[in-house]
Design an enzyme around this catalytic site. Structure first.
Site, PDB file in Angstrom:
ATOM      1  N   ARG A  31       0.844  -1.188   0.000  1.00 53.51           N
ATOM      2  CA  ARG A  31       0.000   0.000   0.000  1.00 53.51           C
ATOM      3  C   ARG A  31       0.882   1.241   0.000  1.00 53.51           C
ATOM      4  NH1 ARG A  31      -1.761   0.780   4.488  1.00 53.51           N
ATOM      5  NH2 ARG A  31      -1.308  -1.177   5.522  1.00 53.51           N
ATOM      6  N   TYR A  34      -1.497  -3.381  -6.443  1.00 51.95           N
ATOM      7  CA  TYR A  34      -1.276  -4.107  -5.201  1.00 51.95           C
ATOM      8  C   TYR A  34      -2.505  -4.061  -4.283  1.00 51.95           C
ATOM      9  CZ  TYR A  34       0.738  -6.334  -1.309  1.00 51.95           C
ATOM     10  OH  TYR A  34       0.939  -7.248  -0.318  1.00 51.95           O
ATOM     11  N   LYS A  68      -9.684  -2.138   1.807  1.00 51.29           N
ATOM     12  CA  LYS A  68      -9.426  -1.001   2.699  1.00 51.29           C
ATOM     13  C   LYS A  68     -10.196   0.251   2.280  1.00 51.29           C
ATOM     14  CE  LYS A  68      -7.224  -3.746   5.012  1.00 51.29           C
ATOM     15  NZ  LYS A  68      -5.903  -3.993   5.499  1.00 51.29           N
ATOM     16  N   HIS A 115     -10.745  -2.394  11.480  1.00 49.10           N
ATOM     17  CA  HIS A 115      -9.663  -3.259  10.997  1.00 49.10           C
ATOM     18  C   HIS A 115      -9.485  -4.402  12.006  1.00 49.10           C
ATOM     19  CE1 HIS A 115      -5.159  -3.459   9.560  1.00 49.10           C
ATOM     20  NE2 HIS A 115      -5.921  -4.295   8.887  1.00 49.10           N
ATOM     21  N   SER A 169      -1.439  -3.617  10.557  1.00 51.14           N
ATOM     22  CA  SER A 169      -1.075  -4.510   9.463  1.00 51.14           C
ATOM     23  C   SER A 169       0.153  -5.342   9.827  1.00 51.14           C
ATOM     24  CB  SER A 169      -0.763  -3.681   8.220  1.00 51.14           C
ATOM     25  OG  SER A 169      -1.915  -2.959   7.850  1.00 51.14           O
ATOM     26  N   CYS A 187       0.581  -7.634  12.017  1.00 45.27           N
ATOM     27  CA  CYS A 187       0.812  -7.818  13.451  1.00 45.27           C
ATOM     28  C   CYS A 187       0.049  -9.008  14.021  1.00 45.27           C
ATOM     29  CB  CYS A 187       0.454  -6.557  14.211  1.00 45.27           C
ATOM     30  SG  CYS A 187       1.624  -5.222  13.917  1.00 45.27           S
ATOM     31  N   ASP A 241      -9.611  -9.774   8.834  1.00 41.90           N
ATOM     32  CA  ASP A 241      -9.054  -8.441   8.584  1.00 41.90           C
ATOM     33  C   ASP A 241     -10.014  -7.287   8.857  1.00 41.90           C
ATOM     34  OD1 ASP A 241      -6.588  -7.111   7.705  1.00 41.90           O
ATOM     35  OD2 ASP A 241      -7.780  -6.382   6.030  1.00 41.90           O
ATOM     36  N   ARG A 283       1.901 -12.153  -0.438  1.00 35.31           N
ATOM     37  CA  ARG A 283       0.577 -12.494   0.108  1.00 35.31           C
ATOM     38  C   ARG A 283      -0.045 -13.680  -0.609  1.00 35.31           C
ATOM     39  NH1 ARG A 283      -1.765  -8.770   4.229  1.00 35.31           N
ATOM     40  NH2 ARG A 283      -0.073  -7.295   4.512  1.00 35.31           N
TER      41      ARG A 283
HETATM   42  P1  GTP Z   1      -2.417  -7.816   7.602  1.00 35.47           P
HETATM   43  O1  GTP Z   1      -2.937  -8.821   6.644  1.00 35.47           O
HETATM   44  O2  GTP Z   1      -1.334  -6.958   7.025  1.00 35.47           O
HETATM   45  O3  GTP Z   1      -3.485  -6.987   8.217  1.00 35.47           O
HETATM   46  O4  GTP Z   1      -1.616  -8.638   8.775  1.00 35.47           O
HETATM   47  P2  GTP Z   1      -2.165  -9.487  10.002  1.00 35.47           P
HETATM   48  O5  GTP Z   1      -2.467  -8.567  11.150  1.00 35.47           O
HETATM   49  O6  GTP Z   1      -3.245 -10.388   9.577  1.00 35.47           O
HETATM   50  O7  GTP Z   1      -0.851 -10.314  10.424  1.00 35.47           O
HETATM   51  P3  GTP Z   1      -0.516 -11.862  10.211  1.00 35.47           P
HETATM   52  O8  GTP Z   1      -1.387 -12.747  11.060  1.00 35.47           O
HETATM   53  O9  GTP Z   1      -0.467 -12.147   8.770  1.00 35.47           O
HETATM   54  O10 GTP Z   1       0.946 -11.924  10.831  1.00 35.47           O
HETATM   55  C1  GTP Z   1       1.992 -11.133  10.333  1.00 35.47           C
HETATM   56  C2  GTP Z   1       3.307 -11.680  10.770  1.00 35.47           C
HETATM   57  O11 GTP Z   1       3.355 -11.775  12.199  1.00 35.47           O
HETATM   58  C3  GTP Z   1       3.568 -13.084  10.236  1.00 35.47           C
HETATM   59  O12 GTP Z   1       4.873 -13.166   9.742  1.00 35.47           O
HETATM   60  C4  GTP Z   1       3.383 -13.968  11.434  1.00 35.47           C
HETATM   61  O13 GTP Z   1       4.188 -15.109  11.374  1.00 35.47           O
HETATM   62  C5  GTP Z   1       3.752 -13.066  12.613  1.00 35.47           C
HETATM   63  N1  GTP Z   1       2.981 -13.435  13.840  1.00 35.47           N
HETATM   64  C6  GTP Z   1       1.651 -13.618  13.924  1.00 35.47           C
HETATM   65  N2  GTP Z   1       1.272 -14.008  15.162  1.00 35.47           N
HETATM   66  C7  GTP Z   1       2.404 -14.060  15.901  1.00 35.47           C
HETATM   67  C8  GTP Z   1       2.676 -14.397  17.271  1.00 35.47           C
HETATM   68  O14 GTP Z   1       1.795 -14.734  18.057  1.00 35.47           O
HETATM   69  N3  GTP Z   1       3.984 -14.332  17.666  1.00 35.47           N
HETATM   70  C9  GTP Z   1       4.985 -13.968  16.813  1.00 35.47           C
HETATM   71  N4  GTP Z   1       6.225 -13.927  17.274  1.00 35.47           N
HETATM   72  N5  GTP Z   1       4.765 -13.656  15.504  1.00 35.47           N
HETATM   73  C10 GTP Z   1       3.495 -13.698  15.057  1.00 35.47           C
HETATM   74  C1  SPV Z   2      -3.091  -4.517   5.592  1.00 37.88           C
HETATM   75  O1  SPV Z   2      -2.091  -3.872   5.250  1.00 37.88           O
HETATM   76  O2  SPV Z   2      -3.671  -4.328   6.690  1.00 37.88           O
HETATM   77  C2  SPV Z   2      -3.606  -5.571   4.700  1.00 37.88           C
HETATM   78  C3  SPV Z   2      -3.023  -5.693   3.351  1.00 37.88           C
HETATM   79  O3  SPV Z   2      -4.518  -6.284   5.081  1.00 37.88           O
HETATM   80  S1  SPV Z   2      -3.686  -4.563   2.196  1.00 37.88           S
HETATM   81  O4  SPV Z   2      -4.885  -5.170   1.624  1.00 37.88           O
HETATM   82  O5  SPV Z   2      -2.680  -4.354   1.148  1.00 37.88           O
HETATM   83  O6  SPV Z   2      -4.037  -3.341   2.856  1.00 37.88           O
HETATM   84 MN    MN Z   3      -5.024  -5.946   7.314  1.00 36.52          MN
END
Ligand code: GTP
Ligand code: SPV
Ligand code: MN
Length: 636
Positions: free
Chosen positions: A99, A248, A257, A277, A299, A301, A324, A418
């Protein structure tokens, strides 16, 4: 007219068909005359402005997907991942990988409808505003003839189950068939949308890669885009989105979003609900009681991982509603009910494996698209985290197309690569994930990547205190968007990049949701990312997060024996989070509240709100921060 061969057998029946045209532009597929007058006007206006070579009205059918996939395979935009059924790899132009927050704007007549009154001399970070007049100049320098030589796809889609009272309809035009394929996964694309829409209003979504023919710049990876001229702009008053130059995810899948957060948060404010979110998940405890919680993390996290958690403690069952975005409103009996407006997952690939997130892995074994990941020599996907799950010594091609092998330096996949996968394929998708009434939410959890100072879990003392905690959410920067700023960034309510209106008004909207007769969810803050003196995570995370959820649910049930007071909220009493079976968890370090850290942090948060939200900050939020500071002062 019929064509006959020598034996006088019928070979072809030839019908006189009239190719529909809008102006001079042929309708390659679909029936323009069947669209509502409002949609016809919208499409005709786009045709006139963008000058595509044809119009393709999408019907969401599998044949349509097959046709587009075939075309993209032939062209080289997609590669078939032969190890699976109907899985594809897409590599973007390396300049188009996230983004672009600096080019994302909201346009309203009144600036302060969009952004808060920041302190004088301060650069605002909570939303970018541009006047409609100035934006018009920017748009006029981009959109005229932007689809020349390209097909314009018209995509009818529903955010939320088609026809549900909580759902909203959008129509996206785009000149990218990759975007069309992803929209089909992420939203509900179907001709039924036209029926439900009738002559009603819809969110107008306009997207162009900004690369008309003949192309002006060198196209890389068969991914025509225009990074220099990226612009993602929202007109909440007109319920309209215009996005230029990028293909993207968050820039181009406009249902996500742009619509489901930025435009929808404005609609939600006007109609008294919430567009957030947040993931939504269900937890059934060993006592067979089911709870739904929503969680907002910035994001990258951990939302997708938490939403599909594979419990590290036996006896719990997790089911996923969404990973999400959550749309939530209080029903007539005062219960907060949430739906997932999306139909798919656009998840971070790196880090995903059978240990961390088996449910995501099982979701994307077919009918999925992988963007900017690496590829194994046997036709599989690859990214950092899959070291132990691919054949030993296998050859790998990086996301940039370079040969690579495990142990080689650098990264094979882009950190923001992704997977795009249908939610219906998730093995733990909740049977009610498409329930038009939504699911009852009993807790809201905030979180972020906080390497120091912030305990594993905190409970807010009240709804308003929870809003304050949400307003102070911060996190380490991640690869989900381009960043120039500091390492730890404020991301209030995990909504900083997604706010559709003045953040102070948004906080007030949250505060106003508390009304007599409503069962306000409890609010919590979690941190899976605290590290020790060597930078190692203090908490195992992932499946073990169930232990924290379990404590949260006991609090939702009113267990008063498991908390103790602290200046930042209620903390678990020692020994009340189930740690059995976990070796070397340093509870003291996970829960410590260093006074100096928190004095600084509290002041810094208040300063942030004074600077960034200024006079729009609801007074109660500042008062609560003052109280927090005073409490730490006493401890000094
Ligand atoms: P967006 O799609 O961008 O909104 O991200 P998200 O909030 O859905 O995050 P996602 O669950 O994809 O995790 C992002 C990164 O954090 C990944 O590389 C995971 O492996 C890592 N992660 C997720 N949960 C944990 C956790 O409990 N501990 C640790 N150490 N890393 C984590
Ligand atoms: C985020 O960044 O929180 C996402 C990926 O879920 S995007 O759709 O590119 O915003
Ligand atoms: Mn997200």
């Amino acid at each position: 007219m019929a064509l006959r061969n020598e034996e006088d057998n019928l070979v072809y029946e030839v019908h006189e068909i009239v190719v529909q045209r809008v102006g001079h532009v042929p309708v390659a597929k679909g029936d323009f005359t069947h669209l509502s007058k409002k949609v016809q006007r919208f499409v005709a206006h786009c045709v006139q402005q963008f000058k595509p070579r044809g119009i393709y009205i999408c019907d969401g059918s599998q044949e349509e997907a097959d046709e587009i996939i075939h075309k993209l395979l032939e062209r080289g935009t997609l590669t078939r991942l032969t190890k699976y059924k109907n899985n594809y790899l897409c590599r973007t132009d390396p300049e188009d990988v996230a983004r672009v927050e600096s080019k994302t704007f909201i346009c309203t007549q009144n600036k302060y409808d969009t952004v808060p009154h920041v302190r004088e001399g301060v650069q605002g970070t909570l939303g970018r505003w541009m006047s409609p007049e100035n934006m018009k100049k920017e748009l006029d320098a981009r959109f005229p003839s932007c689809m020349a030589g390209r097909m314009m796809y018209v995509i009818p889609f529903s955010m939320g189950p088609v026809g549900s009272p909580l759902s909203k309809i959008g129509v996206q035009v785009t000149d990218s068939n990759y975007v069309l394929l992803c929209m089909r996964i992420m939203t509900r694309v179907s001709p039924k949308v036209w029926e439900v829409l009738g002559d009603g209003d819809f969110v107008k979504c306009i997207h162009s890669m900004g690369c008309p023919r003949p192309v002006q710049r060198r196209v890389k990876n068969h991914w025509p885009c225009n990074p220099e001229k990226v612009l993602i702009t929202h007109f909440p008053e007109e319920r309209k989105i215009k996005s230029f130059g990028s293909g993207y995810g968050g820039n181009s899948l406009l249902g996500k979003k742009c619509f489901a957060l930025r435009i929808a948060s404005v609609i939600a404010r006007d109609e008294g609900w919430m567009a957030e979110h947040m993931l939504i998940m269900s937890i059934t405890t060993p006592k067979k009681k089911e709870y739904f919680v929503a969680a907002a993390f910035p994001s990258a996290c951990g939302k997708t991982n938490l939403a599909m958690l594979n419990p590290g403690v036996p006896g719990y069952k997790i089911q996923c509603v969404g990973d999400d975005i959550a749309w939530m409103r209080f029903d007539d009996s005062g219960v907060l009910r949430g739906i997932n407006p999306e139909a798919g997952f656009f998840g971070v690939a790196p880090g995903t494996n059978m240990k961390t997130n088996p449910n995501a892995m099982l979701t994307f074994q077919e009918n999925s698209i992988f963007t900017n990941v690496a590829e194994t020599a046997d036709g599989g996907y690859y990214w950092e985290g899959l070291e132990d799950e691919v054949p030993k010594g296998i050859g790998i091609t990086t996301w940039l197309g370079q040969p690579w092998h495990i142990g080689h330096g650098g990264k094979s996949a882009h950190p923001n690569s992704r997977f795009t996968a249908p939610a219906s394929q998730c093995p733990i998708i909740h049977p009610k994930w498409e329930d038009p009434k939504g699911v009852p939410v009993c807790a809201i959890i905030f979180g972020g990547r906080r390497p120091t100072g912030v305990p594993l879990v905190i409970e807010a003392k009240s709804w308003a205190h929870g809003v304050m905690i949400g307003a102070c959410v911060k996190s380490e920067a991640t690869a989900a968007a381009e960043h120039t700023g500091k390492n730890i960034m404020h991301d209030p309510m995990a909504m900083r990049p997604f706010m559709g209106y003045n953040f102070g008004h948004y906080l007030q909207h949250w505060l106003d949701l508390e009304k007599p007769g409503r069962k306000m969810p409890k609010i919590f803050h979690v941190n899976w990312f605290r590290v020790d003196e060597n930078g190692k995570f203090l908490w195992p995370g992932f499946g073990e997060n169930i232990r924290v959820l379990d404590w949260i649910l006991r609090r939702c049930d009113g267990d008063d024996s498991i908390w103790q007071d602290s200046p930042i909220g209620l903390l678990p009493k020692k020994g009340t989070i189930n740690m059995s079976g976990l070796s070397d968890v340093r509870e003291e370090d996970l829960f410590s509240l260093p006074t100096h850290y928190w004095l600084d942090d509290t002041r810094e948060s208040r300063r942030f709100l004074e600077d960034q939200v200024g006079s729009d900050t609801p007074a109660i939020i500042t008062q609560l921060l003052d109280q927090q500071e005073a409490a730490f002062q006493k401890l000094k």
